[in-house]
Design an enzyme around this catalytic site. Sequence first.
Site, mmCIF file in Angstrom:
data_model
loop_
_atom_site.group_PDB
_atom_site.id
_atom_site.type_symbol
_atom_site.label_atom_id
_atom_site.label_comp_id
_atom_site.label_asym_id
_atom_site.label_seq_id
_atom_site.Cartn_x
_atom_site.Cartn_y
_atom_site.Cartn_z
ATOM 1 N N SER A 1 -31.298 17.149 -24.504
ATOM 2 C CA SER A 1 -31.080 18.505 -23.961
ATOM 3 C C SER A 1 -29.661 18.606 -23.409
ATOM 4 O O SER A 1 -28.992 19.629 -23.565
ATOM 5 C CB SER A 1 -32.072 18.790 -22.832
ATOM 6 O OG SER A 1 -33.380 18.742 -23.313
ATOM 7 N N LYS B 1 -32.478 18.676 -9.383
ATOM 8 C CA LYS B 1 -31.757 18.632 -10.652
ATOM 9 C C LYS B 1 -31.164 20.004 -10.951
ATOM 10 O O LYS B 1 -31.846 21.018 -10.823
ATOM 11 C CB LYS B 1 -32.736 18.238 -11.774
ATOM 12 C CG LYS B 1 -32.076 17.598 -12.949
ATOM 13 C CD LYS B 1 -33.111 16.913 -13.837
ATOM 14 C CE LYS B 1 -32.456 16.295 -15.050
ATOM 15 N NZ LYS B 1 -33.361 15.486 -15.845
ATOM 16 N N ARG C 1 -36.290 7.301 -27.413
ATOM 17 C CA ARG C 1 -35.365 7.448 -28.539
ATOM 18 C C ARG C 1 -34.671 6.136 -28.858
ATOM 19 O O ARG C 1 -34.493 5.758 -30.000
ATOM 20 C CB ARG C 1 -34.297 8.507 -28.213
ATOM 21 C CG ARG C 1 -34.819 9.917 -28.169
ATOM 22 C CD ARG C 1 -33.847 10.817 -27.477
ATOM 23 N NE ARG C 1 -33.619 10.385 -26.108
ATOM 24 C CZ ARG C 1 -32.941 11.063 -25.205
ATOM 25 N NH1 ARG C 1 -32.377 12.206 -25.533
ATOM 26 N NH2 ARG C 1 -32.799 10.597 -23.984
ATOM 27 N N HIS D 1 -38.214 16.789 -28.719
ATOM 28 C CA HIS D 1 -39.417 16.967 -27.883
ATOM 29 C C HIS D 1 -40.582 17.465 -28.747
ATOM 30 O O HIS D 1 -41.716 17.003 -28.604
ATOM 31 C CB HIS D 1 -39.171 18.022 -26.792
ATOM 32 C CG HIS D 1 -38.187 17.639 -25.734
ATOM 33 N ND1 HIS D 1 -37.133 18.428 -25.383
ATOM 34 C CD2 HIS D 1 -38.118 16.554 -24.920
ATOM 35 C CE1 HIS D 1 -36.445 17.859 -24.414
ATOM 36 N NE2 HIS D 1 -37.011 16.711 -24.114
HETATM 37 O O1 PNS Z 1 -37.069 15.295 -18.783
HETATM 38 P P1 PNS Z 1 -36.847 14.375 -17.612
HETATM 39 O O2 PNS Z 1 -35.863 15.006 -16.627
HETATM 40 O O3 PNS Z 1 -36.455 12.985 -18.008
HETATM 41 O O4 PNS Z 1 -38.263 14.262 -16.863
HETATM 42 C C1 PNS Z 1 -38.421 13.462 -15.708
HETATM 43 C C2 PNS Z 1 -39.779 13.787 -15.014
HETATM 44 C C3 PNS Z 1 -39.889 15.258 -14.736
HETATM 45 C C4 PNS Z 1 -40.918 13.378 -15.933
HETATM 46 C C5 PNS Z 1 -39.836 12.959 -13.706
HETATM 47 O O5 PNS Z 1 -38.698 13.206 -12.956
HETATM 48 C C6 PNS Z 1 -41.073 13.272 -12.866
HETATM 49 O O6 PNS Z 1 -42.157 12.848 -13.201
HETATM 50 N N1 PNS Z 1 -40.896 14.056 -11.780
HETATM 51 C C7 PNS Z 1 -41.965 14.427 -10.893
HETATM 52 C C8 PNS Z 1 -41.831 13.728 -9.542
HETATM 53 C C9 PNS Z 1 -42.477 12.354 -9.555
HETATM 54 O O7 PNS Z 1 -43.659 12.208 -9.827
HETATM 55 N N2 PNS Z 1 -41.684 11.293 -9.237
HETATM 56 C C10 PNS Z 1 -42.174 9.936 -9.131
HETATM 57 C C11 PNS Z 1 -42.194 9.219 -10.472
HETATM 58 S S1 PNS Z 1 -40.606 8.612 -10.893
#
Ligand code: PNS
Length: 163
Positions: free
Chosen positions: A128, A41, A90, A17
Amino acid sequence: MLRAIYPGSFDPITNGHLDVLSRAARLFDEVIMAVAINQSKQVLFSVEERVDLLKISCQHLPNVRVASFNGLLVDFARQSEAKAVIRGLRAVSDFEFEFQMALMNRSLEPELEALFLMPSEEYSYISSRMVKEVARLGGEVSRFVPKCVEAALKARFAAQRGA
Ligand code: PNS
């Protein structure tokens, strides 16, 4: 002011990250690390702990801010007046989910661009989830995460073993 947001769970932040972040920080005037408060989550660290670990890990980057957000990413991006969303890619296996998410976000907010940055290949296998598993089983994680995260992982799993 060209601003981007770099959203994620960051549970916890890894050197991968950080590598993506430092690349983004060279491209934008300001990058906001946006920690998602995702109730669905299961996380190891609370949002406050994740924000603190990010703040310590990013303190050498003057144009990086750390925040948390609830709800839709596109709403947070709008409030923050960000022009782009940064995500790390990645491997091909990341692509499908990222592509779907980027297109969903675009349909919700056409003005917001998704920008994918590749970490250095030495970080391409770090996640992670795996770092947590290695730390939980007593393995060495100092190559994969910042020092503050290594200490936090040790403390968390030692406390869990003692409980
Ligand atoms: O590190 P991650 O868990 O892959 O991150 C995922 C994240 C937080 C970027 C994604 O789940 C997110 O944007 N969540 C906010 C809710 C949202 O906007 N959802 C609609 C788009 S899929």
